[in-house]
Design an enzyme around this catalytic site. Sequence first.
Site, short mmCIF file in Angstrom:
data_model
loop_
_atom_site.label_atom_id
_atom_site.label_comp_id
_atom_site.label_asym_id
_atom_site.label_seq_id
_atom_site.Cartn_x
_atom_site.Cartn_y
_atom_site.Cartn_z
N GLU A 254 9.57 3.19 -0.61
CA GLU A 254 8.93 2.04 0.02
C GLU A 254 8.65 2.25 1.51
O GLU A 254 9.54 2.55 2.30
CB GLU A 254 9.80 0.80 -0.17
CG GLU A 254 9.34 -0.44 0.54
CD GLU A 254 8.01 -0.95 0.06
OE1 GLU A 254 7.19 -1.35 0.92
OE2 GLU A 254 7.77 -0.97 -1.16
N THR A 298 2.03 -1.30 -2.71
CA THR A 298 2.85 -0.59 -3.69
C THR A 298 2.17 -0.54 -5.05
O THR A 298 2.18 0.49 -5.73
CB THR A 298 4.23 -1.24 -3.82
OG1 THR A 298 4.91 -1.17 -2.56
CG2 THR A 298 5.08 -0.54 -4.87
N HIS A 413 11.44 -2.39 3.32
CA HIS A 413 10.25 -3.24 3.21
C HIS A 413 10.22 -4.20 4.39
O HIS A 413 11.26 -4.68 4.84
CB HIS A 413 10.30 -4.03 1.90
CG HIS A 413 9.00 -4.66 1.51
ND1 HIS A 413 8.41 -5.68 2.24
CD2 HIS A 413 8.16 -4.41 0.47
CE1 HIS A 413 7.28 -6.03 1.67
NE2 HIS A 413 7.09 -5.29 0.59
N ASP A 472 4.96 5.29 -0.54
CA ASP A 472 3.93 4.56 -1.28
C ASP A 472 2.80 4.05 -0.39
O ASP A 472 1.65 3.99 -0.81
CB ASP A 472 4.54 3.42 -2.10
CG ASP A 472 5.26 2.37 -1.25
OD1 ASP A 472 5.47 2.61 -0.04
OD2 ASP A 472 5.64 1.31 -1.80
#
Length: 631
Positions: A254, A298, A413, A472
Amino acid sequence: MKSIKWPKHSILAIAVLATWIKTVIVYHTSFEMDIENLMQEFILFINPLSFLLFIYGLSLFLKSTKARNRYIIAMSIILSIVLYTNVGFYRFYNDFITLPVLFQTSNFGELGTSVGAIINWLDILYFIDVIILIIAIKFVPKLQGQLTIRKEFRRAYFVLAMAVLFLNLGLAETERPQLLTRAFDRELLVKNIGTYNYHLYDIYVQSKSSAQRALADGSELVEVDNYVQANQAAVNDEMFGKYAGRNLILVSLESLQSFVINNEMNGEVVTPFLNSLTNDKDTYYFSDFYHQTGLGKTSDSEFIVENSLFGLGRGAVFFTHGGNTYNSMAEKLGENGYFTNVMHSNNSSFWNRDMIYKSLNIDKFYDINSYEVTDENSVNWGLKDIPFFEQSTELMTQMQQPFYSRLITLTNHYPFYLDPEDIMIPEYDSNSGTLNRYFQTVRYLDEAVKVFFEELKEKGLYENSIIVMYGDHYGISENHNKAMAMYLDKEEITAYDSALLQSVPLYIHIPGSGDGGEINKTAGQIDLRPTILHLLGIETSNDMQLGADIFSEEHEDFVIFRDGRFVTNELVYAGEVCYDRNTGTDIGIEACQPYIDRATTELEYSDAIINGDLLRFYDSETGNLKQDVVN
């Protein structure tokens, strides 16, 4: 005291002026749009006006003053919400919202922490025109009676609105030719036609997309197929099938960007374990690899990796085209005896995964119901990465082999918060809290990957697997360029720098192989599908894919971004400027033009496949149109 005699249409004029002035101020204070000359400044100034004249002017068709005022207030509230929604979206994504994203309401409930970090109490000022109008209606005296609106006045009013619109479009076309026909860049649209007209254009494009599928037929695939076949890279015979039969474990890291790899932050090593893998004898480390995601972030990276197609420019394919026919990597692996699954401790409906995973022929989705999630082991968007990896490896022990598992991490994130016990390094000291915290969550992610490797070894899954890990999408948007310039010790972050900062790490770790090394080919996520399938000995020559095997001698160093920018080993195209990659100097658009044309072509072909659901007409086994379509 003598009372002021207000003109008949004072409230209408106040509405237009207040929203117009507010919008122009928001352009300059809430969005970071590059204005290169006075003409662009003038276009930005006038572009809200035509829409506002039209939308507020519809009140002229209402008979009573009360009805007109109610309509104007309602429109003011709606336009303020639209503008503010764009502001909030821009703060997070550095982009403007699209119609498909706006209707992804099933995702909004998951955004709690992120939304809290985006909103502040001063945001009430985005509704200042509504407040002004309410006050004006209350205090502008006695406009309440019946007011006869002459047809001549209405006609002149809307002629003025049309004149402003045509002036705006004419200047925009002069400044940016083919703006509406080759519009991959939403910022250019907003700069030239305005936020409100942009949304009308977006509605048109979305409607056109829906019609595209209804009217599509397989003949549209012929041109695309010819292009794909002509640009296919031959397999590397030495690598093809070299690791056939191994389990495939893909890890989506992430928001991980390459600038933290083999780097420090105020003397602190940010990614010690991932750094060690860059020199590991069993690891191929790709040092010039890029994400190619759009608004789907994502979910876009998932789509690109599975299908070797681009995401869409207006929203997430997972949401807008979840029911399409695809020829995914999971489907290919399933046809070759793999148990295919995705592991992600989130609700199955988030990003419409419960629907599109069926379209991708994924056997099982291990969603939040497959994990033990508590307040203690969660942060930000859900289950922390370390317990996620621990629980995921336990689930893997119960799978039939060979299996294909794609794991999606969460902790690193936005807005990048950690519980105190998970903090391993101090914050950075820039003026951006987002960047300051980012290093801490990246450090946690690195530790989680280390734990994952240990768990795989302990559970006997390590030796017979290929472990592919990739960033990602970006974690630090261009909204934080000043802080990034400080960290990278640059005077400023230019469009050239921003393009190169889209680099994300890619690791292909093959335990016991001794085949590792650094590979500096310029490649992107779209290349992962053919690369991985070829390593496992699965042929893709008949597949409708736009990527190429990175190990192929014929792989071209050319990465296209969703917004039309691109990077090669020699050039960078960004901000409508062609840069020499080695020096960062502007070398003239002519050097980039052949690549610009190819980038446009590939994006258009990918869009056509998705919008028309064209793969329903395609037989991937033979590489031909299905017979019933031909007949």
